[in-house]
Write a protein that holds these residues in place. Structure first.
Motif, short mmCIF file in Angstrom:
data_model
loop_
_atom_site.label_atom_id
_atom_site.label_comp_id
_atom_site.label_asym_id
_atom_site.label_seq_id
_atom_site.Cartn_x
_atom_site.Cartn_y
_atom_site.Cartn_z
N ASP A 12 15.08 -0.62 0.00
CA ASP A 12 14.33 -0.52 1.25
C ASP A 12 13.95 0.93 1.56
OD1 ASP A 12 14.48 -3.25 1.57
OD2 ASP A 12 16.16 -3.16 3.02
N ALA A 13 14.89 1.84 1.30
CA ALA A 13 14.60 3.26 1.54
C ALA A 13 13.51 3.74 0.60
CB ALA A 13 15.87 4.09 1.35
N HIS A 14 13.55 3.30 -0.64
CA HIS A 14 12.53 3.69 -1.61
C HIS A 14 11.15 3.16 -1.19
CE1 HIS A 14 10.95 4.94 -5.45
NE2 HIS A 14 10.48 3.73 -5.67
N GLN A 15 11.12 1.92 -0.71
CA GLN A 15 9.86 1.34 -0.25
C GLN A 15 9.34 2.08 0.98
OE1 GLN A 15 7.99 -0.87 -1.79
NE2 GLN A 15 9.49 -0.95 -3.42
N SER A 16 10.23 2.47 1.88
CA SER A 16 9.82 3.22 3.06
C SER A 16 9.23 4.57 2.67
CB SER A 16 11.00 3.43 4.00
OG SER A 16 11.45 2.19 4.50
N LEU A 17 9.85 5.23 1.70
CA LEU A 17 9.32 6.52 1.23
C LEU A 17 7.96 6.34 0.59
CD1 LEU A 17 12.47 8.27 -0.24
CD2 LEU A 17 11.19 8.91 1.79
N ASN A 18 7.77 5.26 -0.15
CA ASN A 18 6.47 5.00 -0.75
C ASN A 18 5.40 4.79 0.33
OD1 ASN A 18 7.34 5.25 -3.35
ND2 ASN A 18 7.67 3.06 -3.65
N VAL A 19 5.74 4.10 1.40
CA VAL A 19 4.79 3.86 2.49
C VAL A 19 4.45 5.19 3.16
CG1 VAL A 19 4.54 2.83 4.77
CG2 VAL A 19 5.45 1.47 2.89
N ILE A 20 5.46 6.01 3.40
CA ILE A 20 5.22 7.30 4.05
C ILE A 20 4.36 8.19 3.15
CG2 ILE A 20 6.34 9.44 4.78
CD1 ILE A 20 8.66 7.66 5.78
N ASN A 53 0.60 7.20 3.06
CA ASN A 53 -0.15 7.22 4.32
C ASN A 53 -1.17 8.36 4.28
OD1 ASN A 53 -1.08 7.25 6.92
ND2 ASN A 53 0.95 7.25 7.88
#
Length: 76
Positions: free
Chosen positions: A38-46, A49
């Motif tokens: 989940d943290a990796h996916q959040s970093l990818n989204v950030i 952007n």
């Protein structure tokens, strides 16, 4: 017969305890792996952007040198 049942019962309890321990460890590991994912996916989204990239680029391009020249010229 009783002498044989007691070691078998102890062995079953030990094996059941080991299974429960392994199951708990597996669940903990899966939870940690899910958090990392989940943290990796959040970093990818950030990182993906485009607004964030533009804002960071604007911040890096800002310099105070022209402003300092303008202030020096206005005092003369």
């Amino acid at each position: 017969m009783k002498k044989l049942l007691i070691p078998i019962f102890i062995l079953i309890v030990v094996l059941l305890g080991y299974y429960v321990y392994q199951d708990a460890e597996r669940k903990k590991k899966n939870e940690v792996n899910q958090l990392i994912y989940d943290a990796h996916q959040s970093l990818n989204v950030i990182d993906s952007n485009p607004n964030l990239i533009i804002q960071n680029a604007e911040i890096e391009d800002v310099t105070t040198e022209p402003l300092a020249r303008f202030i020096v010229q206005s005092k003369k």
